[in-house]
Design an enzyme around this catalytic site. Structure first.
Site, PDB file in Angstrom:
ATOM      1  N   HIS A  94      -7.748   2.929  12.135  1.00 43.26           N
ATOM      2  CA  HIS A  94      -7.460   3.269  13.538  1.00 43.26           C
ATOM      3  C   HIS A  94      -8.779   3.277  14.317  1.00 43.26           C
ATOM      4  O   HIS A  94      -9.768   3.851  13.858  1.00 43.26           O
ATOM      5  CB  HIS A  94      -6.779   4.642  13.607  1.00 43.26           C
ATOM      6  CG  HIS A  94      -6.358   4.998  14.991  1.00 43.26           C
ATOM      7  ND1 HIS A  94      -5.208   4.495  15.567  1.00 43.26           N
ATOM      8  CD2 HIS A  94      -6.952   5.764  15.949  1.00 43.26           C
ATOM      9  CE1 HIS A  94      -5.104   4.948  16.805  1.00 43.26           C
ATOM     10  NE2 HIS A  94      -6.155   5.720  17.060  1.00 43.26           N
ATOM     11  N   ASN A 124      -4.441   3.061   6.576  1.00 44.34           N
ATOM     12  CA  ASN A 124      -4.452   2.444   7.908  1.00 44.34           C
ATOM     13  C   ASN A 124      -5.848   2.573   8.506  1.00 44.34           C
ATOM     14  O   ASN A 124      -6.553   3.536   8.239  1.00 44.34           O
ATOM     15  CB  ASN A 124      -3.441   3.189   8.802  1.00 44.34           C
ATOM     16  CG  ASN A 124      -3.408   2.647  10.223  1.00 44.34           C
ATOM     17  OD1 ASN A 124      -3.346   1.431  10.436  1.00 44.34           O
ATOM     18  ND2 ASN A 124      -3.468   3.532  11.203  1.00 44.34           N
ATOM     19  N   ASN A 149      -9.620  -7.732  10.631  1.00 43.33           N
ATOM     20  CA  ASN A 149      -9.820  -6.793   9.516  1.00 43.33           C
ATOM     21  C   ASN A 149      -9.308  -7.382   8.206  1.00 43.33           C
ATOM     22  O   ASN A 149      -9.915  -7.201   7.146  1.00 43.33           O
ATOM     23  CB  ASN A 149      -9.126  -5.464   9.817  1.00 43.33           C
ATOM     24  CG  ASN A 149      -9.944  -4.594  10.754  1.00 43.33           C
ATOM     25  OD1 ASN A 149     -11.041  -4.161  10.408  1.00 43.33           O
ATOM     26  ND2 ASN A 149      -9.440  -4.353  11.952  1.00 43.33           N
ATOM     27  N   GLY A 189      -6.058 -10.353  13.144  1.00 42.17           N
ATOM     28  CA  GLY A 189      -6.339 -10.405  11.707  1.00 42.17           C
ATOM     29  C   GLY A 189      -7.803 -10.361  11.310  1.00 42.17           C
ATOM     30  O   GLY A 189      -8.168 -10.757  10.206  1.00 42.17           O
TER      31      GLY A 189
HETATM   32  C1  GRF Z   1      -8.043  -2.990  15.217  1.00 38.55           C
HETATM   33  O1  GRF Z   1      -8.839  -2.483  16.231  1.00 38.55           O
HETATM   34  C2  GRF Z   1      -7.332  -1.884  14.487  1.00 38.55           C
HETATM   35  O2  GRF Z   1      -8.094  -0.731  14.360  1.00 38.55           O
HETATM   36  C3  GRF Z   1      -6.167  -1.629  15.395  1.00 38.55           C
HETATM   37  O3  GRF Z   1      -5.754  -2.917  15.797  1.00 38.55           O
HETATM   38  C4  GRF Z   1      -6.876  -3.793  15.765  1.00 38.55           C
HETATM   39  C5  GRF Z   1      -6.513  -4.954  14.883  1.00 38.55           C
HETATM   40  O4  GRF Z   1      -7.497  -5.938  14.877  1.00 38.55           O
HETATM   41  N1  GRF Z   1      -5.145  -0.843  14.735  1.00 38.55           N
HETATM   42  P1  GRF Z   1      -7.409  -7.166  13.868  1.00 38.55           P
HETATM   43  O5  GRF Z   1      -6.010  -7.747  13.985  1.00 38.55           O
HETATM   44  O6  GRF Z   1      -7.705  -6.666  12.496  1.00 38.55           O
HETATM   45  O7  GRF Z   1      -8.441  -8.139  14.348  1.00 38.55           O
END
Ligand code: GRF
Length: 201
Positions: free
Chosen positions: A106, A104, A9, A7
């Protein structure tokens, strides 16, 4: 927002919200694992957190769960669905319902190293010199939707999975909130494969 794990992000978005620079409000966070740290983060910011667990390969269960997720978001008046580390493929009905309103993040420069959960490792294994991250609109073509923004980072000699992932993540945490803000301000226009970014006022 949809998240599955750590989490970070999500937390970046909530920090922008708290600082008053997001231009949007996170109304609900939905996870598919009930031990996801993302749930705690959401609650610590006073945001509703919901769990919809289902088995990846039980297609009926997946369809039912995602219909429930859609209904909850509809009820909460969601205008944009942001996927931040959501580790499940979304069924066509779900994608169609939120088309043009779902983004999304990525951890690669798409279209390189898409369609998998190990983009950073795949980039390292391939020996690329530059990697990065991409924010894109979600379509039924996994990781293939129109690109909103990208940030590049160097792959340095001696990099391992941890160091490269951390360098990319730092950019993710800037790019995703910035994309949410652009969407919220009506600055994103999809024209076929391209996303036109209109001037922020
Ligand atoms: C991130 O690297 C995102 O790009 C990928 O999964 C990871 C999630 O990280 N899809 P977080 O849960 O936001 O720390």
């Amino acid at each position: 927002m949809l998240a599955s794990g750590r989490g970070s992000n999500l937390e970046a978005i909530l920090r922008w919200q708290e600082a008053g620079i997001l231009g949007a409000e996170v109304v609900v966070v939905i996870c598919n694992h009930n031990d996801a740290r993302a749930l705690e983060i959401a609650r610590s910011y006073g945001v509703e957190a919901a769990v919809f667990e289902y088995h990846r390969k039980d297609f009926e269960e997946r369809e039912r769960a995602q219909a429930g997720m859609s209904a909850l978001m509809q009820e909460r008046g969601v205008g944009l669905v942001a996927l931040a580390g959501y580790d499940r493929v979304l069924v066509p009905q779900f994608v169609q319902r939120w088309t043009g309103r779902m983004i999304n993040i990525h951890p690669s420069l798409l279209p390189a190293f898409g369609k998998g959960l190990h983009a950073q490792g795949d980039a390292l294994d391939h020996g690329v010199k530059v990697s990065g991250c991409t924010v894109h609109f979600v379509t039924e073509d996994v990781d293939g939707g129109p690109i909103i923004s990208q940030a590049a980072v160097p792959v340095l000699p001696g990099d391992d999975l941890k160091s490269l992932s951390a360098r990319i993540l730092e950019q993710e945490q800037r790019l995703l909130p910035a994309a949410v803000r652009l969407f919220a301000r009506g600055c994103l226009r999809i024209e076929g494969r391209r996303v036109v970014i209109l001037e922020e006022e």
